[in-house]
Write an enzyme that holds these catalytic residues in place. Structure first.
Site, PDB file in Angstrom:
ATOM      1  N   GLY A 243       0.794  -1.230   0.000  1.00 19.91           N
ATOM      2  CA  GLY A 243       0.000   0.000   0.000  1.00 19.91           C
ATOM      3  C   GLY A 243       0.819   1.269   0.000  1.00 19.91           C
ATOM      4  CD  GLU A 280       1.232  -8.999   1.899  1.00 25.99           C
ATOM      5  OE1 GLU A 280       0.258  -8.381   1.414  1.00 25.99           O
ATOM      6  OE2 GLU A 280       1.084  -9.916   2.725  1.00 25.99           O
ATOM      7  N   PRO A 281       5.004  -4.950  -1.027  1.00 26.01           N
ATOM      8  CG  PRO A 281       7.173  -4.236  -1.512  1.00 26.01           C
ATOM      9  CD  PRO A 281       6.406  -5.234  -0.697  1.00 26.01           C
ATOM     10  N   GLY A 282       3.658  -3.483  -3.986  1.00 22.96           N
ATOM     11  CA  GLY A 282       3.364  -3.736  -5.393  1.00 22.96           C
ATOM     12  C   GLY A 282       3.641  -2.462  -6.173  1.00 22.96           C
ATOM     13  NE  ARG A 283      -0.594   2.306  -5.698  1.00 22.91           N
ATOM     14  CZ  ARG A 283      -1.793   2.326  -6.295  1.00 22.91           C
ATOM     15  NH1 ARG A 283      -1.935   2.969  -7.430  1.00 22.91           N
ATOM     16  NH2 ARG A 283      -2.826   1.745  -5.739  1.00 22.91           N
ATOM     17  CE1 TYR A 324      -9.854   1.097  -8.228  1.00 23.70           C
ATOM     18  CE2 TYR A 324      -8.071   1.422  -9.783  1.00 23.70           C
ATOM     19  CZ  TYR A 324      -8.846   0.588  -9.010  1.00 23.70           C
ATOM     20  OH  TYR A 324      -8.594  -0.748  -9.015  1.00 23.70           O
ATOM     21  CB  CYS A 351     -18.585   2.332 -27.492  1.00 16.91           C
ATOM     22  SG  CYS A 351     -17.953   2.257 -29.147  1.00 16.91           S
ATOM     23  CD  GLU A 352     -18.602   1.474 -21.393  1.00 16.16           C
ATOM     24  OE1 GLU A 352     -19.204   2.175 -20.554  1.00 16.16           O
ATOM     25  OE2 GLU A 352     -18.890   0.307 -21.648  1.00 16.16           O
ATOM     26  CE1 TYR A 381      -2.575  -3.699  -8.170  1.00 13.91           C
ATOM     27  CE2 TYR A 381      -1.470  -1.638  -7.611  1.00 13.91           C
ATOM     28  CZ  TYR A 381      -1.827  -2.940  -7.288  1.00 13.91           C
ATOM     29  OH  TYR A 381      -1.421  -3.477  -6.095  1.00 13.91           O
TER      30      TYR A 381
HETATM   31  N1  LLP Z   1      -1.035  -7.030  -0.284  1.00 10.44           N
HETATM   32  C1  LLP Z   1      -2.349  -7.232  -0.431  1.00 10.44           C
HETATM   33  C2  LLP Z   1      -3.011  -8.226   0.428  1.00 10.44           C
HETATM   34  C3  LLP Z   1      -3.072  -6.502  -1.371  1.00 10.44           C
HETATM   35  O1  LLP Z   1      -4.382  -6.695  -1.507  1.00 10.44           O
HETATM   36  C4  LLP Z   1      -2.400  -5.542  -2.186  1.00 10.44           C
HETATM   37  C5  LLP Z   1      -3.133  -4.766  -3.179  1.00 10.44           C
HETATM   38  C6  LLP Z   1      -1.014  -5.371  -2.006  1.00 10.44           C
HETATM   39  C7  LLP Z   1      -0.367  -6.129  -1.040  1.00 10.44           C
HETATM   40  C8  LLP Z   1      -0.207  -4.400  -2.802  1.00 10.44           C
HETATM   41  O2  LLP Z   1      -0.613  -3.089  -2.621  1.00 10.44           O
HETATM   42  P1  LLP Z   1       0.242  -1.887  -3.294  1.00 10.44           P
HETATM   43  O3  LLP Z   1       1.588  -1.879  -2.625  1.00 10.44           O
HETATM   44  O4  LLP Z   1       0.373  -2.191  -4.740  1.00 10.44           O
HETATM   45  O5  LLP Z   1      -0.564  -0.694  -3.045  1.00 10.44           O
HETATM   46  N2  LLP Z   1      -6.042  -1.612  -8.681  1.00 10.44           N
HETATM   47  C9  LLP Z   1      -5.825  -0.599  -7.679  1.00 10.44           C
HETATM   48  C10 LLP Z   1      -5.019  -1.111  -6.531  1.00 10.44           C
HETATM   49  C11 LLP Z   1      -5.595  -2.339  -5.878  1.00 10.44           C
HETATM   50  C12 LLP Z   1      -4.727  -2.906  -4.806  1.00 10.44           C
HETATM   51  C13 LLP Z   1      -5.182  -4.251  -4.408  1.00 10.44           C
HETATM   52  N3  LLP Z   1      -4.403  -4.866  -3.387  1.00 10.44           N
HETATM   53  C14 LLP Z   1      -5.196   0.631  -8.323  1.00 10.44           C
HETATM   54  O6  LLP Z   1      -4.982   0.626  -9.535  1.00 10.44           O
HETATM   55  O7  LLP Z   1      -4.954   1.645  -7.655  1.00 10.44           O
END
Ligand code: LLP
Length: 424
Positions: A243, A280-283, A324, A351-352, A381
């Site tokens: 997050g 658990e970093p993603g973004r 979003y 077409c939206e 994402y």
């Molecule tokens: N761990 C869990 C359990 C999660 O559900 C998520 C993201 C992450 C880690 C990674 O979060 P991050 O570090 O990437 O913020 N599609 C949306 C974001 C949805 C996130 C879902 N869960 C967007 O485009 O903003």
């Protein structure tokens, strides 16, 4: 462009690292996703190094960008993974990830997800319900193993983010409240296929303050102390989820890994030595190191002094603005310092009416049909949420590594898109 990792203008022309974007698009066509892999691995190192001194494993959230080439690069650098389905697990294993560094998260794991993870020998499952706990125990018992599980705490904490990406409040479907965690812990001896190894939380996405992490971690430690006497072995895994927010514009800030690590060290205090910390970093690894390059399909006047710039990419490619109201900076690939700014709405061909990337931005008035624009901060994402809506094939993906570039996913062909369908 402080918020674009690895992208910069050189002689007026946008580059990714040392590679001219126009040299890539000449061969690949558009739309095309371009990622600066060196920046992504640098973000991983920066994150990992911030937690130095703690027993810590990074588990990259695959859902942010699940490209095989990207997973392979991170796996080789020692990163672990958070897989949310057996599909994501399959990607990790195909990319050569070490299963003992893979965790499985998700609120609705199926028997097939759990079986695949047990067979692969992953590190642990994040568990979000008693029902799921029983299912894991049953499937593990059948295999003669005991699965490590980490219970996901719902800390009921409000966060300052878009409601669709906030996950830590009591009304959200995610996690378990402290009372349910206590009940599960007291029943562990009846669940012979699982071992409670610790607790986790994930508060939401795109968070820029450390305050919610501090509050949630304090609560988590309290719950951990509460359940420890109920368990045969002391649980020691503390997973603080992901997050970590990133800037999408020059005036936005990031949640730095150092500030997060400082808060965690502070709250853990003397207990730090006995805790295995997971993040658990993603973004934060990929968002700013990726951009979507598009061609201008048409220009069309709208209100007086306003123009629709219609691109060849749409909401099927990058869904975030439609879903979003997310804002992504859009810039021309070829700068034109002499041109007047043109007020425009940048839209896709779908077409939206929600197929709008940005309403009210400025691009050079010299912009022509066929010219290239970049939608920035699209590495997270973006491609992982793409669809073929309006029967538009999935776009090409390219990685820039050092001074070379390579296609990491070919553009889907029209026939690829029809694969598996029957005429009758
Ligand atoms: N761990 C869990 C359990 C999660 O559900 C998520 C993201 C992450 C880690 C990674 O979060 P991050 O570090 O990437 O913020 N599609 C949306 C974001 C949805 C996130 C879902 N869960 C967007 O485009 O903003």
């Amino acid at each position: 462009m402080t918020f674009a990792d690895g992208f910069s203008y050189r002689d007026g022309s946008l580059h990714c690292g040392p590679v001219r974007i126009a040299d890539i698009t000449r061969e690949t066509g558009t739309p095309v996703w371009v990622y600066h892999f060196d920046s992504i691995v640098a973000r991983y190192h920066e994150h990992r190094d911030a937690f130095a001194g703690l027993t810590h494993q990074t588990c990259y959230a695959v859902k942010a960008n699940s490209s095989l080439a990207l997973l392979r690069m991170l796996a080789r650098a020692g990163c672990g993974f958070d897989a949310n389905s057996r599909g994501e697990l399959h990607r990790c294993l195909t990319a050569g990830a070490d299963p003992t560094r893979i965790i499985m998260t998700g609120v609705g794991k199926s028997s097939a997800d759990i079986a695949a993870a047990l067979d692969a020998g992953i590190a642990y499952f994040n568990v979000e319900s008693a029902s799921e706990c029983r299912l894991i125990s049953e499937l593990a018992t059948r295999r003669g193993v005991r699965a490590n599980i980490v219970l996901r705490l719902n800390p009921d904490i409000e966060t300052d983010t878009h409601p669709y990406i906030s996950t830590g409040e009591a009304s959200h479907k995610f996690g378990l409240n402290p009372a349910d965690i206590r009940t599960l812990a007291s029943q562990e001896s009846w669940l012979p296929g699982v071992r409670i190894a610790g607790l986790s939380f994930h508060l939401g996405s795109q968070l820029v303050s450390t305050d919610p992490y501090r509050d949630a971690l304090r609560l988590l430690l309290k719950v951990l102390d509460d359940i420890t006497p109920l368990l045969p072995e002391a649980p020691d895994v503390v997973d603080v989820g992901g997050g970590f927010g990133v800037p999408y514009a020059a005036d936005e800030s990031a949640l730095s890994p150092e500030s997060l690590a400082d808060v965690i060290r502070d709250v853990l205090g003397d207990r730090a030595a006995s805790i295995q910390l997971i993040t658990e970093p993603g973004r934060s690894f990929v968002a700013n190191a990726g951009a979507l390059f598009c061609s201008v399909e048409h220009l069309k006047p709208s209100a007086p002094n306003r123009t629709f710039v219609i691109l060849d990419a749409g909401m099927n490619d990058l869904m975030r603005p439609a879903l979003y109201q997310a804002r992504h900076a859009i810039i021309p690939v070829q700068r034109d310092e002499n041109a007047e700014p043109m007020l425009c709405d940048v839209v896709g061909p779908v077409c939206e009416s929600s197929d709008v990337f940005v309403a009210g931005t400025e691009l050079p008035s010299s912009l022509q049909r066929g010219q290239l624009v970049a939608i920035l901060s699209a590495g997270a994402y973006g491609s992982s949420m793409s669809s073929t809506y309006n029967s538009r094939p999935l776009a090409t993906e390219v990685a820039v590594v050092g001074d070379a570039w390579t296609v990491i996913r070919e553009r889907q062909t029209l026939d690829d898109m029809l694969r598996g369908e029957k005429l009758r």
